[in-house]
Design a protein around this motif. Structure first.
Motif, mmCIF file in Angstrom:
data_model
loop_
_atom_site.group_PDB
_atom_site.id
_atom_site.type_symbol
_atom_site.label_atom_id
_atom_site.label_comp_id
_atom_site.label_asym_id
_atom_site.label_seq_id
_atom_site.Cartn_x
_atom_site.Cartn_y
_atom_site.Cartn_z
ATOM 1 N N LEU A 94 0.825 -1.199 0.000
ATOM 2 C CA LEU A 94 0.000 0.000 0.000
ATOM 3 C C LEU A 94 0.865 1.257 0.000
ATOM 4 N N LEU A 95 1.907 1.277 0.814
ATOM 5 C CA LEU A 95 2.788 2.437 0.862
ATOM 6 C C LEU A 95 3.530 2.612 -0.462
ATOM 7 N N GLY A 96 3.834 1.503 -1.115
ATOM 8 C CA GLY A 96 4.439 1.587 -2.441
ATOM 9 C C GLY A 96 3.492 2.238 -3.433
ATOM 10 N N GLN A 97 2.198 1.922 -3.316
ATOM 11 C CA GLN A 97 1.190 2.526 -4.188
ATOM 12 C C GLN A 97 1.039 4.012 -3.886
ATOM 13 N N VAL A 98 1.103 4.372 -2.603
ATOM 14 C CA VAL A 98 1.023 5.783 -2.211
ATOM 15 C C VAL A 98 2.183 6.554 -2.825
ATOM 16 N N ALA A 99 3.395 5.995 -2.708
ATOM 17 C CA ALA A 99 4.578 6.654 -3.258
ATOM 18 C C ALA A 99 4.465 6.831 -4.773
ATOM 19 N N LYS A 100 3.959 5.811 -5.439
ATOM 20 C CA LYS A 100 3.805 5.879 -6.896
ATOM 21 C C LYS A 100 2.790 6.945 -7.287
ATOM 22 N N GLN A 101 1.673 6.981 -6.584
ATOM 23 C CA GLN A 101 0.622 7.937 -6.918
ATOM 24 C C GLN A 101 1.077 9.376 -6.682
ATOM 25 N N LEU A 102 1.743 9.622 -5.558
ATOM 26 C CA LEU A 102 2.207 10.975 -5.265
ATOM 27 C C LEU A 102 3.289 11.410 -6.259
ATOM 28 N N LYS A 103 4.119 10.470 -6.668
ATOM 29 C CA LYS A 103 5.137 10.795 -7.668
ATOM 30 C C LYS A 103 4.492 11.182 -8.991
ATOM 31 N N GLU A 104 3.468 10.447 -9.383
ATOM 32 C CA GLU A 104 2.763 10.751 -10.625
ATOM 33 C C GLU A 104 2.089 12.118 -10.560
ATOM 34 N N GLN A 105 1.675 12.511 -9.351
ATOM 35 C CA GLN A 105 1.035 13.811 -9.158
ATOM 36 C C GLN A 105 2.061 14.909 -8.880
ATOM 37 N N GLN A 106 3.344 14.533 -8.929
ATOM 38 C CA GLN A 106 4.450 15.458 -8.673
ATOM 39 C C GLN A 106 4.318 16.098 -7.287
ATOM 40 N N LYS A 107 3.960 15.267 -6.326
ATOM 41 C CA LYS A 107 3.853 15.704 -4.938
ATOM 42 C C LYS A 107 4.884 14.959 -4.091
ATOM 43 N N PRO A 108 5.369 15.585 -3.028
ATOM 44 C CA PRO A 108 6.391 14.941 -2.194
ATOM 45 C C PRO A 108 5.844 13.763 -1.401
#
Length: 210
Positions: A94-108
């Motif tokens: 789940l945390l891996g998915q969070v990191a991927k999604q925030l990266k795609e949104q260009q968010k830290p």
């Protein structure tokens, strides 16, 4: 156009832009999540930050890790172990998915740490291989069990070896709270289970924009 008039118009334009910019900034600052909204997403932020007592562990590369190493960035601390059959791999995925999604949104994204509750079996080498499967930027900590237990208590987590099993095959019962640390390395809140992708991304985006 008269030069003085042109300068006046330019000055007024700058002032108007500045006013709108200030209003937008104030508006965006006012849009932070309130306590009820956070609670609805299983997040609790404390009224005052809590300092973490000094400790010394080892990271996934076998390097010394101390409390001050939490400073300089937001952190999300999750307790688990590599032989965990369900909660731990689910949380890490789940945390891996969070990191991927925030990266795609260009968010830290805060630095994710997995602290093992089974240091007897979870060596730094094993932890490095384990967390690397979920995200290469994640970090892991291991070390003396009493040190880990003290850190866990400070971060609203508990663990103990489950009854039964033998020296090589056993389970560890543990809490499922994810601790939130601010860039000063202080404990400022927790995510309580159940953990959801949308909740985590929404709250983390809000916190890191403050």
């Amino acid at each position: 156009m008269n030069k003085s008039i042109r300068n006046t118009v330019v000055s007024l334009a700058v002032i108007v832009v500045g006013i709108f910019g200030l209003q937008f900034w104030l508006y965006s600052r006012s849009q932070t999540l309130n306590d009820d909204q956070l609670k609805s997403m299983n997040a609790v932020m404390f009224a005052s930050p809590r300092n973490i007592q000094p400790f010394q562990l080892l990271d996934q590369d076998g390097q010394t890790f101390v409390a001050n190493d939490f400073k300089g960035h937001w952190s999300l601390v999750n307790f688990g172990y590599t032989n965990c059959p369900d909660i731990c791999p689910t949380n890490m995925m789940l945390l891996g998915q969070v990191a991927k999604q925030l990266k795609e949104q260009q968010k830290p994204m805060p630095q994710v740490y997995m602290v093992t509750v089974d240091p007897e079996r979870d060596t730094p080498e094993l932890l490095k291989s384990y967390i690397g499967y979920f995200n290469p930027t994640f970090k892991a900590l291991s070390g003396d069990e009493s040190v880990i237990a003290n850190l866990a208590r400070q971060l609203n987590n508990l663990f103990s070896r489950a009854p039964g099993g033998d020296d090589d095959v056993y389970f560890v019962d543990h809490s499922d709270n994810m601790a939130i640390l601010n860039p000063e390395g202080q404990f400022v809140g927790i995510f309580r289970p159940p953990h959801k992708l949308s909740d985590l991304t929404t709250v983390l985006t809000d916190l890191m924009a403050r």
